[in-house]
Design a protein around this motif. Structure first.
Motif, PDB file in Angstrom:
ATOM      1  N   ASP A 227      -4.624  -8.501  15.477  1.00  0.00           N
ATOM      2  CA  ASP A 227      -5.206  -7.160  15.366  1.00  0.00           C
ATOM      3  C   ASP A 227      -5.821  -6.677  16.672  1.00  0.00           C
ATOM      4  OD1 ASP A 227      -4.447  -7.174  12.750  1.00  0.00           O
ATOM      5  OD2 ASP A 227      -6.478  -7.211  11.909  1.00  0.00           O
ATOM      6  N   LEU A 228      -6.118  -7.593  17.585  1.00  0.00           N
ATOM      7  CA  LEU A 228      -6.777  -7.206  18.824  1.00  0.00           C
ATOM      8  C   LEU A 228      -5.903  -6.260  19.641  1.00  0.00           C
ATOM      9  CD1 LEU A 228      -9.285  -7.535  20.562  1.00  0.00           C
ATOM     10  CD2 LEU A 228      -8.223  -9.533  21.622  1.00  0.00           C
ATOM     11  N   ASP A 229      -4.590  -6.428  19.574  1.00  0.00           N
ATOM     12  CA  ASP A 229      -3.721  -5.546  20.341  1.00  0.00           C
ATOM     13  C   ASP A 229      -3.751  -4.108  19.833  1.00  0.00           C
ATOM     14  OD1 ASP A 229      -2.870  -7.282  22.301  1.00  0.00           O
ATOM     15  OD2 ASP A 229      -1.161  -8.018  21.144  1.00  0.00           O
ATOM     16  N   ALA A 230      -4.109  -3.914  18.578  1.00  0.00           N
ATOM     17  CA  ALA A 230      -4.313  -2.554  18.079  1.00  0.00           C
ATOM     18  C   ALA A 230      -5.645  -1.996  18.558  1.00  0.00           C
ATOM     19  CB  ALA A 230      -4.259  -2.536  16.548  1.00  0.00           C
ATOM     20  N   ALA A 231      -6.662  -2.856  18.647  1.00  0.00           N
ATOM     21  CA  ALA A 231      -8.005  -2.413  19.026  1.00  0.00           C
ATOM     22  C   ALA A 231      -8.177  -2.250  20.524  1.00  0.00           C
ATOM     23  CB  ALA A 231      -9.043  -3.402  18.493  1.00  0.00           C
TER      24      ALA A 231
ATOM     25  N   ALA B 105       6.485   7.176  17.873  1.00  0.00           N
ATOM     26  CA  ALA B 105       7.322   6.120  17.301  1.00  0.00           C
ATOM     27  C   ALA B 105       8.457   5.726  18.235  1.00  0.00           C
ATOM     28  CB  ALA B 105       7.881   6.576  15.949  1.00  0.00           C
ATOM     29  N   VAL B 106       8.968   6.689  18.994  1.00  0.00           N
ATOM     30  CA  VAL B 106      10.039   6.396  19.939  1.00  0.00           C
ATOM     31  C   VAL B 106       9.498   5.705  21.188  1.00  0.00           C
ATOM     32  CG1 VAL B 106      11.760   7.444  21.468  1.00  0.00           C
ATOM     33  CG2 VAL B 106      11.498   8.285  19.120  1.00  0.00           C
ATOM     34  N   ALA B 107       8.353   6.157  21.670  1.00  0.00           N
ATOM     35  CA  ALA B 107       7.832   5.676  22.950  1.00  0.00           C
ATOM     36  C   ALA B 107       7.140   4.325  22.856  1.00  0.00           C
ATOM     37  CB  ALA B 107       6.868   6.708  23.534  1.00  0.00           C
ATOM     38  N   TYR B 108       6.572   4.004  21.695  1.00  0.00           N
ATOM     39  CA  TYR B 108       5.771   2.789  21.562  1.00  0.00           C
ATOM     40  C   TYR B 108       6.397   1.832  20.558  1.00  0.00           C
ATOM     41  CZ  TYR B 108       2.015   5.051  24.162  1.00  0.00           C
ATOM     42  OH  TYR B 108       1.263   5.663  25.141  1.00  0.00           O
ATOM     43  N   PRO B 109       6.919   0.700  21.024  1.00  0.00           N
ATOM     44  CA  PRO B 109       7.520  -0.279  20.097  1.00  0.00           C
ATOM     45  C   PRO B 109       6.532  -0.787  19.055  1.00  0.00           C
ATOM     46  CG  PRO B 109       8.136  -0.770  22.359  1.00  0.00           C
ATOM     47  CD  PRO B 109       7.090   0.299  22.430  1.00  0.00           C
ATOM     48  N   GLY B 110       5.238  -0.774  19.374  1.00  0.00           N
ATOM     49  CA  GLY B 110       4.229  -1.268  18.433  1.00  0.00           C
ATOM     50  C   GLY B 110       3.647  -0.207  17.528  1.00  0.00           C
ATOM     51  N   TRP B 111       4.316   0.945  17.444  1.00  0.00           N
ATOM     52  CA  TRP B 111       3.790   2.066  16.672  1.00  0.00           C
ATOM     53  C   TRP B 111       3.559   1.698  15.199  1.00  0.00           C
ATOM     54  CZ3 TRP B 111       1.223   6.306  16.393  1.00  0.00           C
ATOM     55  CH2 TRP B 111       1.424   7.232  15.367  1.00  0.00           C
ATOM     56  N   ASP B 112       4.554   1.102  14.548  1.00  0.00           N
ATOM     57  CA  ASP B 112       4.417   0.756  13.131  1.00  0.00           C
ATOM     58  C   ASP B 112       3.332  -0.301  12.926  1.00  0.00           C
ATOM     59  OD1 ASP B 112       6.373   2.550  12.349  1.00  0.00           O
ATOM     60  OD2 ASP B 112       7.985   1.059  12.407  1.00  0.00           O
ATOM     61  N   ALA B 113       3.227  -1.249  13.852  1.00  0.00           N
ATOM     62  CA  ALA B 113       2.191  -2.278  13.747  1.00  0.00           C
ATOM     63  C   ALA B 113       0.803  -1.658  13.851  1.00  0.00           C
ATOM     64  CB  ALA B 113       2.388  -3.341  14.831  1.00  0.00           C
ATOM     65  N   PHE B 114       0.635  -0.678  14.743  1.00  0.00           N
ATOM     66  CA  PHE B 114      -0.659  -0.008  14.855  1.00  0.00           C
ATOM     67  C   PHE B 114      -1.003   0.729  13.571  1.00  0.00           C
ATOM     68  CE2 PHE B 114      -3.440   3.547  15.776  1.00  0.00           C
ATOM     69  CZ  PHE B 114      -4.439   2.954  16.541  1.00  0.00           C
ATOM     70  N   ARG B 115      -0.045   1.434  13.022  1.00  0.00           N
ATOM     71  CA  ARG B 115      -0.312   2.174  11.788  1.00  0.00           C
ATOM     72  C   ARG B 115      -0.706   1.231  10.652  1.00  0.00           C
ATOM     73  NH1 ARG B 115       1.332   7.414  11.045  1.00  0.00           N
ATOM     74  NH2 ARG B 115       1.884   6.991   8.890  1.00  0.00           N
ATOM     75  N   ALA B 116      -0.092   0.052  10.612  1.00  0.00           N
ATOM     76  CA  ALA B 116      -0.442  -0.909   9.567  1.00  0.00           C
ATOM     77  C   ALA B 116      -1.884  -1.386   9.717  1.00  0.00           C
ATOM     78  CB  ALA B 116       0.515  -2.097   9.618  1.00  0.00           C
ATOM     79  N   VAL B 117      -2.324  -1.638  10.954  1.00  0.00           N
ATOM     80  CA  VAL B 117      -3.724  -2.030  11.175  1.00  0.00           C
ATOM     81  C   VAL B 117      -4.649  -0.881  10.823  1.00  0.00           C
ATOM     82  CG1 VAL B 117      -5.413  -2.767  12.907  1.00  0.00           C
ATOM     83  CG2 VAL B 117      -3.088  -3.698  12.962  1.00  0.00           C
ATOM     84  N   ARG B 118      -4.282   0.324  11.206  1.00  0.00           N
ATOM     85  CA  ARG B 118      -5.121   1.487  10.884  1.00  0.00           C
ATOM     86  C   ARG B 118      -5.263   1.664   9.378  1.00  0.00           C
ATOM     87  NH1 ARG B 118      -3.866   7.874  11.978  1.00  0.00           N
ATOM     88  NH2 ARG B 118      -6.037   8.605  12.000  1.00  0.00           N
ATOM     89  N   ASP B 119      -4.201   1.422   8.641  1.00  0.00           N
ATOM     90  CA  ASP B 119      -4.272   1.556   7.187  1.00  0.00           C
ATOM     91  C   ASP B 119      -5.284   0.579   6.588  1.00  0.00           C
ATOM     92  OD1 ASP B 119      -2.386   3.561   7.147  1.00  0.00           O
ATOM     93  OD2 ASP B 119      -0.709   2.247   6.639  1.00  0.00           O
ATOM     94  N   ARG B 120      -5.409  -0.601   7.183  1.00  0.00           N
ATOM     95  CA  ARG B 120      -6.370  -1.590   6.680  1.00  0.00           C
ATOM     96  C   ARG B 120      -7.796  -1.309   7.134  1.00  0.00           C
ATOM     97  NH1 ARG B 120      -5.779  -6.167   8.968  1.00  0.00           N
ATOM     98  NH2 ARG B 120      -3.918  -5.910  10.244  1.00  0.00           N
ATOM     99  N   TYR B 121      -7.941  -0.850   8.367  1.00  0.00           N
ATOM    100  CA  TYR B 121      -9.276  -0.644   8.920  1.00  0.00           C
ATOM    101  C   TYR B 121      -9.892   0.690   8.509  1.00  0.00           C
ATOM    102  CZ  TYR B 121      -9.081  -4.704  12.063  1.00  0.00           C
ATOM    103  OH  TYR B 121      -9.044  -5.975  12.589  1.00  0.00           O
ATOM    104  N   ASP B 122      -9.070   1.696   8.336  1.00  0.00           N
ATOM    105  CA  ASP B 122      -9.585   3.027   7.996  1.00  0.00           C
ATOM    106  C   ASP B 122      -8.681   3.685   6.968  1.00  0.00           C
ATOM    107  OD1 ASP B 122     -11.128   5.318   8.024  1.00  0.00           O
ATOM    108  OD2 ASP B 122     -10.165   6.164   9.804  1.00  0.00           O
TER     109      ASP B 122
END
Length: 436
Positions: free
Chosen positions: A169-173, A403-420
């Motif tokens: 999760d640190l890579d999202a934060a 979503a096109v520019a960032y390969p980790g876009w979906d992973a970030f959204r998943a962390v955001r869904d859990r945190y907020d």
């Protein structure tokens, strides 16, 4: 209402400690309000710091908690330890700092202990938390931004829960844009404090790039006049192998201020010289061999300019982008102020503009609405080269572009869904960028 500007927050909360942050977040959630975390008013640049609902000013959360090796029970992913191949004493020294501390205050505290940040962003008055969340970078080709130096963060999420964030999760934060929670503390990597010797000179940009210039020094910066291909070059390298912990800093930041004046005047004087404009005085210069600790000689503490456009392009596209910028403005009879260029290493932060690739950062300076066409033109050139807009600048990008520019876009959204999950930490601008 435009998402680039708002009238101001309906309410501003200024908690004095982490418990106060928890209370403010829970109260906002109960009232159905949204919260945007900021540092001191006006210190974090760009539209991400603005809201028409509740602003949470974390600037009272100041001070350094600890400088030293990470705790014995810290997760292994916080950095090297005695069992790491090639480990030398000091490699595991980190700093634990509250998120509202200024970069200048943190650097001074580290210097007193013989340590320094591996990269020193501009804006020394910005808070550490804000600089990390926005991905502020330095100019060290072998290093990432301040976000890349993060080993752990402590935050209050959208449910009012306090989290110590490490692991995946640190890579999202690392560059979370304030969308995951309110940072209260951060743990950052440090390096031994070294004196740097700084030089300025002029050179042809093509020659510099052909020589592999961005990687030839510990720190580099170019101000490029794209119409002429000439550059004002600044470099810095360690003086010797001796640490600088015992050195006496310059009084009252005189060296930093002198450097800022030198930069500004030199950039404009060089521009006038290259474009043939008469009447400009000779530029003041750093004296050859100017020396000092990184936090005194590297930052350029000019006020943030809302007309700045900052783009992060792949490092191997730097030469083509500069050439295309020069050709594009010339073809349209336009002028473009010198473009400031720095470089940095690839990063793991999911939404950091340097995510996954070595990066060249271009700071494009325009003035007012009359130069908006130049701003758009420069943005189009950078975007065509695979560039990503930095988070301190205005952008019209939405979820599709992200979503096109960032390969980790979906992973970030998943962390955001859990945190907020209820999207407490949003506003119209952020919603346009990240979606609901």
């Amino acid at each position: 209402m435009s998402t680039d500007a708002v009238a101001g927050p309906r309410r501003t909360d200024r908690p004095l400690d982490e418990a106060g942050v928890v209370t403010a977040v829970r109260r906002a959630a109960e009232r159905g309000a949204t919260v945007r975390p900021t540092g001191a008013t006006g210190r974090i640049p760009g539209p991400l710091a603005r809201t028409d609902d509740v602003a949470l000013d974390a600037s009272a959360l100041t001070g350094v908690v600890r400088i030293g090796p990470a705790p014995a029970n810290a997760p292994a992913d916080r950095g090297p330890g005695p069992d790491t191949p090639g480990y030398t004493p000091g490699d595991d020294t980190t700093v634990r700092v509250r998120a509202g501390e200024s970069l200048a205050g943190l650097c001074a505290a580290l210097a007193a202990s013989g340590r320094a940040l591996a990269t020193v962003p501009d804006a020394p008055r910005a808070t550490v938390g804000g600089a990390v969340q926005l991905g502020m970078y330095g100019g060290a080709p072998a290093e990432g931004s301040l976000s890349a130096q993060v080993r752990a963060v402590r935050l209050v999420d959208g449910t009012g829960r306090v989290r110590e964030v490490t692991g995946p999760d640190l890579d999202a934060a690392r560059c979370g844009l304030g969308a995951l929670g309110v940072l209260t503390e951060l743990e950052l990597r440090t390096v031994a404090l070294r004196r740097l010797r700084v030089h300025e000179r002029t050179a042809a940009t093509e020659e510099l790039l052909a020589e592999g210039f961005p990687g030839a020094h510990a720190w580099t910066e170019l101000d490029v006049a794209v119409h002429s291909g000439q550059a004002l070059v600044r470099t810095a390298d360690p003086v010797d192998d001796d640490p600088a912990a015992g050195d006496t800093p310059d009084p009252a930041g005189a060296r930093t201020w002198g450097r800022a004046v030198s930069r500004l005047a030199a950039s404009w004087a060089e521009w006038a010289e290259w474009s043939g404009r008469p009447g400009w005085p000779p530029p003041p210069r750093w004296a050859p061999g100017t020396e000092g600790p990184p936090h005194e000689v590297l930052p350029d503490p000019q006020p943030w300019d809302p007309d700045l456009a900052e783009w992060a392009v792949p490092l191997d596209a730097l030469g083509p982008v500069l050439r295309e910028l020069g050709a594009a403005v010339a073809a349209r009879g336009r002028e473009l102020r010198p473009v400031r260029v720095r470089t940095g290493a690839a990063e793991t932060g999911l939404l950091h503009p340097a995510s996954g690739r070595a990066t060249a950062y271009l700071r494009i300076r325009t003035r007012g609405t009359s130069q908006e066409p130049v701003r758009r033109l420069a943005g189009a050139v950078c975007e065509d080269a695979g560039g990503r807009p930095c988070w301190t600048t205005r952008t019209n990008w939405g979820p599709d572009e992200m979503a096109v520019a960032y390969p980790g876009w979906d992973a970030f959204r998943a962390v955001r869904d859990r945190y907020d999950p209820d999207r407490i930490f949003t506003d119209p601008y952020l919603a346009d960028r990240l979606g609901s």
